[in-house]
Design a protein around this motif. Structure first.
Motif, mmCIF file in Angstrom:
data_model
loop_
_atom_site.group_PDB
_atom_site.id
_atom_site.type_symbol
_atom_site.label_atom_id
_atom_site.label_comp_id
_atom_site.label_asym_id
_atom_site.label_seq_id
_atom_site.Cartn_x
_atom_site.Cartn_y
_atom_site.Cartn_z
ATOM 1 N N THR A 192 0.719 -1.173 0.424
ATOM 2 C CA THR A 192 -0.067 0.020 0.052
ATOM 3 C C THR A 192 0.830 1.133 -0.068
ATOM 4 O O THR A 192 0.157 2.859 -1.145
ATOM 5 N N ARG B 63 3.554 6.835 -2.722
ATOM 6 C CA ARG B 63 4.569 6.948 -3.381
ATOM 7 C C ARG B 63 3.790 7.234 -4.766
ATOM 8 O O ARG B 63 4.805 8.372 -5.106
ATOM 9 N N SER C 229 5.464 9.559 1.859
ATOM 10 C CA SER C 229 4.673 10.896 3.592
ATOM 11 C C SER C 229 4.276 12.121 3.960
ATOM 12 O O SER C 229 3.303 12.552 4.966
ATOM 13 N N ALA D 136 0.257 11.683 2.680
ATOM 14 C CA ALA D 136 0.017 10.710 3.117
ATOM 15 C C ALA D 136 -0.769 11.345 4.149
ATOM 16 O O ALA D 136 -1.271 10.518 5.217
ATOM 17 N N ARG E 83 -5.687 9.651 1.693
ATOM 18 C CA ARG E 83 -6.327 8.575 2.431
ATOM 19 C C ARG E 83 -7.415 8.213 1.941
ATOM 20 O O ARG E 83 -7.862 6.756 1.764
ATOM 21 N N ARG F 90 0.781 1.219 6.859
ATOM 22 C CA ARG F 90 1.345 1.657 8.255
ATOM 23 C C ARG F 90 -0.342 1.529 8.947
ATOM 24 O O ARG F 90 -0.524 1.476 10.022
ATOM 25 N N ASP F 91 -1.484 1.421 8.257
ATOM 26 C CA ASP F 91 -3.196 1.078 8.969
ATOM 27 C C ASP F 91 -3.616 0.200 8.101
ATOM 28 O O ASP F 91 -4.967 0.446 8.399
ATOM 29 N N ASP G 172 4.527 10.089 10.365
ATOM 30 C CA ASP G 172 3.843 8.880 10.179
ATOM 31 C C ASP G 172 2.776 8.828 11.095
ATOM 32 O O ASP G 172 1.352 8.010 11.156
ATOM 33 N N ARG H 11 0.612 12.470 13.143
ATOM 34 C CA ARG H 11 -0.437 12.656 12.065
ATOM 35 C C ARG H 11 -1.901 12.497 12.775
ATOM 36 O O ARG H 11 -1.731 11.537 13.527
HETATM 37 O O1 DC Z 1 5.591 1.515 3.107
HETATM 38 P P1 DC Z 1 6.700 2.907 2.162
HETATM 39 O O2 DC Z 1 8.426 3.283 2.418
HETATM 40 O O3 DC Z 1 6.201 2.795 0.920
HETATM 41 O O4 DC Z 1 5.769 4.333 2.535
HETATM 42 C C1 DC Z 1 5.999 5.290 1.900
HETATM 43 C C2 DC Z 1 5.100 6.291 2.444
HETATM 44 O O5 DC Z 1 3.794 6.848 2.905
HETATM 45 C C3 DC Z 1 5.066 6.019 4.387
HETATM 46 O O6 DC Z 1 5.757 8.060 4.829
HETATM 47 C C4 DC Z 1 4.274 6.379 5.136
HETATM 48 C C5 DC Z 1 3.154 6.472 4.431
HETATM 49 N N1 DC Z 1 2.070 4.904 3.971
HETATM 50 C C6 DC Z 1 0.977 5.172 4.844
HETATM 51 O O7 DC Z 1 0.243 5.915 5.674
HETATM 52 N N2 DC Z 1 0.029 3.787 4.650
HETATM 53 C C7 DC Z 1 0.033 3.134 4.364
HETATM 54 N N3 DC Z 1 -0.926 2.006 4.572
HETATM 55 C C8 DC Z 1 1.344 2.695 3.336
HETATM 56 C C9 DC Z 1 2.082 3.900 3.605
#
Ligand code: DC
Length: 209
Positions: A31, A36, A82, A85, A91, A116-117, A170, A173
């Motif tokens: 995700t 990105r 970041s 996001a 989102r 992350r979520d 991250d 927020r």
């Molecule tokens: O895992 P990554 O480094 O590819 O994630 C890139 C950015 O996206 C990171 O700063 C957090 C965000 N992200 C997010 O907020 N929620 C997710 N489900 C996945 C990534």
């Protein structure tokens, strides 16, 4: 079955998620690549990823070809990701795509999503939730090696600081901050090998199957 794998950058969740998906014959969605992609799309259009209008427009019209772009993995895309996001409209725009993938994976067997979520917001119903973490130093060292292997110039202090800044953004927020779901199993990979992480995760998945 849905397997949700969350955690901070470079903790080893991508490696684990891919391996679990391959082992189980499930589909895999990174995700983070969506965030990105949105960040990169804004940068390519000459916009500012922190600008809510530009970020929302990109998220609503994300060019999926960008997900295979080599620039997706560099630090500029990571930082832009970041920033976008942290914005609720971004989102919200990406939520349906992720949920549809999890609930109706292309192969029809099951899905592994990492991010992350995933366990807290995208798929609170996931049967397995893992939170993969490691010390910021261990994660910065892994990222440093990845950058060096990719032939990019990288300085330890800068990589560590960047990791800490991104973690802070991250985790603090308002929308969908990085945190383990109440029913997630936390695995600290600081002193574990990828094989050990895989075996620990597989035991948890097998117990649920
Ligand atoms: O895992 P990554 O480094 O590819 O994630 C890139 C950015 O996206 C990171 O700063 C957090 C965000 N992200 C997010 O907020 N929620 C997710 N489900 C996945 C990534």
């Amino acid at each position: 079955m849905i397997i949700a794998i969350d955690g901070p950058a470079a903790a080893g969740k991508g490696t684990l998620a891919r391996r679990l998906a391959q082992h189980l014959g499930y589909d895999f969605l990174d995700t983070g690549s969506l965030y990105r992609g949105v960040g990169l799309q804004v940068l390519r259009a000459g916009g500012d990823p922190a600008d809510p209008k530009a970020a929302k427009a990109a998220a609503e019209r994300l060019d999926l070809k960008l997900l295979a772009d080599p620039d997706l993995r560099d630090e500029a895309a990571a930082n832009a990701a970041s920033l976008v996001a942290a914005q609720p409209a971004v989102r919200a725009a990406l939520l349906d795509f992720q949920r549809n993938f999890a609930r109706k994976p292309p192969g029809g067997r099951g899905a592994v999503l990492d991010g992350r979520d995933v366990g807290t917001v995208v798929c609170p119903e996931a049967e397995v939730k893992l939170f993969i973490t490691a010390s910021s130093e261990a994660r910065a060292l892994r990222r440093l090696r990845e950058l060096q292997e990719a032939g990019q110039a990288a300085i330890w202090d800068a990589v560590l600081q960047d990791m800490r800044d991104r973690d802070a953004r991250d985790s603090r927020r308002d929308v969908a901050p990085l945190k383990p779901a109440a029913d997630a199993v936390v695995i600290d990979t600081t002193s574990l090998s990828p094989d050990q992480v895989f075996e620990a995760a597989l035991a948890i998945v097998d117990a649920k199957r």
